[in-house]
Each structure stands twice: as C-alpha cells, then as structure tokens.
Design a protein around this motif. Structure first.
Motif, PDB file in Angstrom:
ATOM      1  N   ASN A   7      13.025   3.179  15.429  1.00  0.00           N
ATOM      2  CA  ASN A   7      13.167   2.874  14.009  1.00  0.00           C
ATOM      3  C   ASN A   7      13.616   1.428  13.861  1.00  0.00           C
ATOM      4  N   LEU A   9      13.909  -0.069  10.873  1.00  0.00           N
ATOM      5  CA  LEU A   9      14.323  -0.285   9.479  1.00  0.00           C
ATOM      6  C   LEU A   9      15.831  -0.169   9.276  1.00  0.00           C
ATOM      7  N   CYS A  15      14.551  -2.046  -0.643  1.00  0.00           N
ATOM      8  CA  CYS A  15      13.157  -1.663  -0.723  1.00  0.00           C
ATOM      9  C   CYS A  15      12.758  -1.716  -2.186  1.00  0.00           C
ATOM     10  N   GLN A  32       1.455   9.860   0.225  1.00  0.00           N
ATOM     11  CA  GLN A  32       1.890   8.728   1.065  1.00  0.00           C
ATOM     12  C   GLN A  32       0.780   7.683   1.171  1.00  0.00           C
ATOM     13  N   GLU A  36       1.042   3.953  -0.129  1.00  0.00           N
ATOM     14  CA  GLU A  36       0.994   2.937   0.925  1.00  0.00           C
ATOM     15  C   GLU A  36      -0.245   2.052   0.819  1.00  0.00           C
ATOM     16  N   LYS A  42       4.729   0.688   2.024  1.00  0.00           N
ATOM     17  CA  LYS A  42       4.811   1.601   3.162  1.00  0.00           C
ATOM     18  C   LYS A  42       6.097   2.419   3.086  1.00  0.00           C
ATOM     19  N   ASN A  43       7.169   1.765   2.688  1.00  0.00           N
ATOM     20  CA  ASN A  43       8.478   2.431   2.634  1.00  0.00           C
ATOM     21  C   ASN A  43       8.988   2.473   1.202  1.00  0.00           C
TER      22      ASN A  43
END
Ligand SMILES: [Zn+2]
Length: 149
Positions: A7, A9, A15, A32, A36, A42-43
C-alpha cells in the motif's frame, strides 16, 4: 506475520472525491470503473449504504450522521472537493426495476430523488463542496452511467 498487502497511500492525507453508493455487490466493480475511468478518480472516500443516500429523503438521523461525517472526515480531514451521489439500476431500496411501470419512470424517479437529496444535503455541507449526481441504467451491453447536470 499475517497477510501483507502492498500500500503506497498510507502517507497520503488528501483525496479530491467522496462517493456514496449502494452496497449491492452487482455494481461494485462497475461503479469503481465508472468513477476511475470516466470521472478520473482512482481513490476516493467510500460510503456504502443500502440504497446509497436515498435514506436522506427520510430526513432523519441518517441525514444528520452522513452529512456530519462528510464534513468532519471527507472535507476537513481529507479535503475532498466533490461528493458523488451514485444511484444504480434495479435498486432494492426502490423495490427493484419491477416496481416501476417502465424504464423511463425508473429513470425519472432516480433523477428526481438525486436532486432532492442534493438539495437536502446542501445546507449541511460547506458551500465549496460540489455535489455531483449520477446513476447507472441497464442496457444490453451492461450499465450506462449518466451524470446529472
Ligand atoms: Zn441498491
């Protein structure tokens, strides 16, 4: 040792987007991909609840809790700029598509409810948080996502 998942992140604190969507497993991967690939995020902070934010219409504790968390966590902690209200076709919170007389009626109800929910949330969230509305509709090729203006 347990089960290790890479990970990268963990050191991130911001975000740009928060999403509320239905828990329905049938739409998780498609939603998703829409967020995305089409919206370009994406997040995002994810709020999943049966019927997405439809319960805001009840004007009860759900609306209070949801808007409080959006402000305290997503806005103030993660500095989101947009909140996406994402509805989906054949949602059990509406009794499914069979509960509508036609696809046109189902679509019209989703559009009306999305706008009502947005209007009900707006006084509870900062003015600079943009509320975006979208829904998916079943088509022969899969799901067709529409973003409301
Ligand atoms: Zn649903």
């Amino acid at each position: 040792m347990g089960y290790i998942v890479p990970n990268d992140l963990l050191t991130e604190h911001e975000c740009p987007l928060a999403v509320i969507k239905c828990v329905d497993f049938r739409f998780r991967e498609s939603d998703q991909e829409f967020v995305e690939k089409h919206l370009g995020y994406k997040n995002f902070d994810l709020y999943a609840w049966p019927g997405s934010a439809k319960d805001v219409l009840k004007n009860n504790g759900f609306k209070v809790s949801f808007s409080e968390k959006i402000v305290a966590v997503s806005k103030n902690l993660h500095h989101v700029k947009k909140l996406l209200l994402l509805w989906h076709w054949d949602c059990g919170a509406y009794g499914g598509s069979n509960n509508f007389s036609s696809a046109q009626e189902e679509e019209a109800v989703y559009q009306k409810d999305l706008r009502t929910v947005r209007d009900m949330l707006m006084p509870d969230v900062p003015a600079d948080l943009e509320i975006v509305m979208a829904y998916s509709k079943a088509v022969p090729q899969g799901l067709d996502y529409t973003i409301l203006e």
